[in-house]
Design a protein around this motif. Structure first.
Motif, short mmCIF file in Angstrom:
data_model
loop_
_atom_site.label_atom_id
_atom_site.label_comp_id
_atom_site.label_asym_id
_atom_site.label_seq_id
_atom_site.Cartn_x
_atom_site.Cartn_y
_atom_site.Cartn_z
N ALA A 32 137.79 142.22 4.06
CA ALA A 32 136.62 141.48 4.54
C ALA A 32 136.00 140.65 3.43
O ALA A 32 135.59 139.50 3.65
N LEU A 33 135.92 141.22 2.22
CA LEU A 33 135.34 140.46 1.11
C LEU A 33 136.20 139.24 0.77
O LEU A 33 135.68 138.17 0.45
N GLN A 34 137.51 139.39 0.84
CA GLN A 34 138.41 138.25 0.62
C GLN A 34 138.24 137.20 1.72
O GLN A 34 138.22 136.00 1.45
N THR A 35 138.10 137.67 2.96
CA THR A 35 137.90 136.76 4.09
C THR A 35 136.60 136.00 3.93
O THR A 35 136.55 134.77 4.12
N ALA A 36 135.54 136.71 3.56
CA ALA A 36 134.23 136.06 3.37
C ALA A 36 134.30 135.01 2.27
O ALA A 36 133.76 133.90 2.43
N LYS A 37 134.95 135.33 1.19
CA LYS A 37 135.09 134.38 0.08
C LYS A 37 135.80 133.11 0.54
O LYS A 37 135.36 131.99 0.26
N GLU A 38 136.88 133.28 1.27
CA GLU A 38 137.64 132.13 1.75
C GLU A 38 136.84 131.31 2.76
O GLU A 38 136.85 130.07 2.72
N LEU A 39 136.14 131.97 3.67
CA LEU A 39 135.32 131.26 4.65
C LEU A 39 134.24 130.43 3.96
O LEU A 39 134.01 129.27 4.32
N ARG A 40 133.58 131.03 2.99
CA ARG A 40 132.51 130.31 2.27
C ARG A 40 133.08 129.12 1.51
O ARG A 40 132.46 128.06 1.46
N GLN A 41 134.26 129.28 0.92
CA GLN A 41 134.88 128.17 0.20
C GLN A 41 135.22 127.03 1.15
O GLN A 41 135.29 125.88 0.73
N TRP A 160 148.03 140.75 -1.49
CA TRP A 160 148.19 140.69 -0.03
C TRP A 160 146.84 140.74 0.67
O TRP A 160 146.65 140.10 1.71
N GLN A 161 145.90 141.51 0.14
CA GLN A 161 144.56 141.52 0.73
C GLN A 161 143.97 140.11 0.72
O GLN A 161 143.35 139.68 1.69
N LYS A 162 144.20 139.39 -0.36
CA LYS A 162 143.73 138.00 -0.45
C LYS A 162 144.44 137.14 0.58
O LYS A 162 143.81 136.33 1.28
N ALA A 163 145.76 137.29 0.70
CA ALA A 163 146.53 136.50 1.68
C ALA A 163 146.08 136.80 3.10
O ALA A 163 145.96 135.89 3.93
N ILE A 164 145.83 138.06 3.39
CA ILE A 164 145.34 138.44 4.72
C ILE A 164 143.96 137.83 4.96
O ILE A 164 143.68 137.28 6.03
N GLY A 165 143.09 137.90 3.96
CA GLY A 165 141.76 137.30 4.07
C GLY A 165 141.83 135.81 4.31
O GLY A 165 141.08 135.26 5.12
N GLN A 166 142.74 135.13 3.62
CA GLN A 166 142.91 133.69 3.81
C GLN A 166 143.40 133.39 5.22
O GLN A 166 142.93 132.45 5.87
N ALA A 167 144.34 134.20 5.71
CA ALA A 167 144.85 134.00 7.07
C ALA A 167 143.76 134.24 8.11
O ALA A 167 143.64 133.49 9.09
N LEU A 168 142.95 135.27 7.90
CA LEU A 168 141.86 135.54 8.84
C LEU A 168 140.85 134.38 8.83
O LEU A 168 140.37 133.96 9.89
#
Length: 177
Positions: A32-41, A160-168
């Protein structure tokens, strides 16, 4: 777009699925933290139901938080478990009859399947509380099985957590409601 991310479970109070010393709550928070970071970017606004371990694993307050904040979408992030250690795969759930939820679940499922790290278990409808109590399109995603060796290796890997976050993040920003 304003998105509520819900890292499933809460930590010590309710760790979710467990495998030895591995807890679902820890993995969902990292993703979730990786997803949030990517969404904000990418210019989206984000609220999270938790940013650390909490003592409350209630479900209705998670949906209420998103409703009161006026979010456009709600994504609850989870990891699955099974007694059968060969069970593996990604599955996305939406509230029955929600056409926007179905589109969002399809987008989530397609993006995660595009990473080619696990099996496609499909998009399904379900009456989960966090899906039923939200007033916006909502999806609960199971990113893989912590009880299955290959899925577990992926879910525990920060890259992979980062890649999953980016995909989400892509899945949420590319869907039309």
């Amino acid at each position: 777009m304003f998105i509520c991310l819900d890292p499933g479970h809460s930590g010590p109070a309710e760790p979710g699925a467990c495998f030895h010393n591995l807890h679902e709550a820890d993995l969902t928070l990292a993703i979730a933290l990786q997803t949030a970071k990517e969404l904000r970017q990418r210019g989206a606004s984000v609220c999270l139901t938790r940013t650390q371990d909490i003592d409350d694993d209630g479900l209705t307050w998670r949906a209420a938080l998103a409703n009161e904040a006026g979010c456009d979408a709600f994504l609850s992030i989870h990891c699955n478990a099974a007694e059968d250690d060969t069970a593996r795969g990604i599955e996305s759930y939406y509230y029955p009859g929600s056409a926007p939820g179905l589109r969002m679940a399809g987008s989530v499922q397609n993006e995660l399947n595009g990473l080619l790290y696990s099996l496609d278990r499909g998009v399904k409808d379900a009456f989960f509380t966090v899906l039923a109590a939200t007033s916006m399109p909502a999806v609960l995603v199971e990113c893989g099985f912590i009880t299955q060796y290959q899925d577990r290796q992926i879910l525990c890997d920060p890259a992979w957590q980062k890649a999953i976050g980016q995909a989400l993040a892509r899945s949420l920003l590319n869907v039309s409601f």
